[in-house]
Design an enzyme around this catalytic site. Structure first.
Site, PDB file in Angstrom:
ATOM      1  CE  LYS A 160      51.427  57.491 -53.899  1.00 32.61           C
ATOM      2  NZ  LYS A 160      50.895  58.551 -53.025  1.00 32.61           N
ATOM      3  NE  ARG A 161      55.417  63.718 -59.614  1.00 31.15           N
ATOM      4  CZ  ARG A 161      54.082  63.629 -59.829  1.00 31.15           C
ATOM      5  NH1 ARG A 161      53.512  62.465 -60.137  1.00 31.15           N
ATOM      6  NH2 ARG A 161      53.337  64.717 -59.778  1.00 31.15           N
ATOM      7  CB  ALA A 188      60.791  60.940 -55.951  1.00 28.54           C
ATOM      8  CG  LEU A 202      63.437  55.748 -48.578  1.00 29.67           C
ATOM      9  CD1 LEU A 202      63.570  54.240 -48.676  1.00 29.67           C
ATOM     10  CD2 LEU A 202      64.109  56.250 -47.304  1.00 29.67           C
ATOM     11  CG  LEU A 208      60.557  60.099 -48.301  1.00 34.26           C
ATOM     12  CD1 LEU A 208      60.442  61.598 -48.536  1.00 34.26           C
ATOM     13  CD2 LEU A 208      61.775  59.802 -47.429  1.00 34.26           C
ATOM     14  CD  GLU A 266      71.888  56.223 -52.106  1.00 35.82           C
ATOM     15  OE1 GLU A 266      70.703  55.907 -51.861  1.00 35.82           O
ATOM     16  OE2 GLU A 266      72.786  56.153 -51.250  1.00 35.82           O
ATOM     17  CD  GLU A 274      69.699  61.312 -49.140  1.00 34.76           C
ATOM     18  OE1 GLU A 274      69.868  62.479 -49.543  1.00 34.76           O
ATOM     19  OE2 GLU A 274      69.694  60.326 -49.897  1.00 34.76           O
ATOM     20  N   GLY A 285      71.838  55.493 -48.120  1.00 31.76           N
ATOM     21  CA  GLY A 285      71.782  54.079 -47.714  1.00 31.76           C
ATOM     22  C   GLY A 285      71.907  53.139 -48.886  1.00 31.76           C
TER      23      GLY A 285
END
Ligand code: 1HE
Length: 271
Positions: free
Chosen positions: A36-37, A73, A75, A77, A124, A144, A152
């Site tokens: 999932k990277r 990658a 958050l 999603l 981040e 984003e 965030g």
């Protein structure tokens, strides 16, 4: 240390998306969800907080890397829950702040090894580390705007301070990505190395960091950024407090004597 390095396990309970090993006094934490990277779900965020809060006291530096071709990658999603009450959204963002603050203002310096995608929350977390070693494959994005969400994980503060508000606005508004070379010139990474060379460089830097006085390392990660954030008068006073604490430590006395009596290494150009 490599992804297959034996090392010693670190007895902290972590989710499967994180793997921690140690060699001597250097810990290596891997984002280990390459399928999932290395996208960051809640369990991974909680795991980061747990790891950096419970780090054994004899660890002197941490290396953070990602398994597979990409650092992170951002958050996850698929795990974004719709928050109907803004207070829930604030709490979610604050859980990221706590996790990344545990890196930025943790016990020891953290070196990240960046490659491939360093996107959104991945950037981040990267800018929460103290030293960033980027491989040439690294690229940075803040999609984003395209996803209908916002920063965030502290990026509004940390990425903007690093490269400037206008560059962050450009990335977020237009979807522009930065390649490793241009981002390096902006200060996103302190070291830029060939693909596959990041971990070895991080290990070399971690070894140097681990040889410093722990009190000075502590001051550099805890006091320096706070001093830089405050006004000059309070900054100078805080500096004087930190200098007094460091200088009066027995370790400082020993290290100063080592230099004055010819036992310590000199500062050489190119080091
Ligand atoms: C994911 C995620 C993810 C990959 N959440 N599942 N982040 C993004 O908008 C970045 C979205 N990801 C991508 O643009 C690409 O996946 C990559 C450029 C990172 C990698 O591309 P690639 O071709 O190597 O991999 P892939 O086929 O796109 O992805 C492999 C799998 O990982 C696939 O799942 P599969 O079940 O179909 O195999 C993808 O769905 C999955 N995957 N990225 C969930 N991010 C606190 S605020 C922070 C806000 C942000 O971080 S915004 C940025 C979000």
């Amino acid at each position: 240390m490599s992804e297959t390095s034996p090392g010693q396990p670190i007895p902290i309970e972590l989710p499967p998306s994180l793997t921690a090993r140690r060699i001597d006094d250097i810990a290596h934490l891997r984002l280990s969800r390459p399928a999932k990277r290395n996208a960051l779900d809640n369990a991974t965020i909680d795991g980061l907080l747990t790891f950096f809060t419970r780090l054994p006291g004899d660890i002197r530096a941490v290396i953070l890397s990602g398994d597979g071709d990409h650092f992170c990658a951002g958050l996850d999603l698929s795990a974004v829950v719709e928050h109907h009450d803004p207070r829930d959204g604030i709490a979610h963002s604050q859980s990221w702040h706590r996790a990344f603050d545990s890196i930025r203002f943790g016990k020891v310096p953290v070196i990240s090894v960046l490659k491939g995608a360093v996107i959104g929350g991945g950037l981040e977390v990267a800018v929460s580390t103290h030293i960033r070693v980027a491989e040439r494959s690294a690229y940075y994005g803040l999609p984003e705007g395209q996803r209908g969400i916002f920063l965030g994980g502290g990026g509004s503060v940390r990425i903007t301070r690093l490269i400037g508000v206008d560059r962050v606005q450009d990335m977020m508004l237009t979807g522009r990505t930065l390649q490793s070379g241009e981002a390096h010139a902006m200060g996103v990474s302190q070291y830029l190395v060939d693909d596959g060379a990041g971990l070895a460089r991080a290990q070399e830097l971690a070894t140097r960091i681990a040889a410093n006085s722990p009190m000075t390392n502590f001051a550099v990660i805890q006091a320096l950024p706070r001093i830089a954030d405050t006004d000059a008068s309070n900054g100078l006073f805080t500096e004087s407090l930190m200098a007094a604490i460091a200088q009066t430590s027995p370790e400082a006395k020993r290290r100063l004597a080592d230099f004055l009596e010819g036992r310590a290494a000199k500062v050489k150009p190119g080091s």
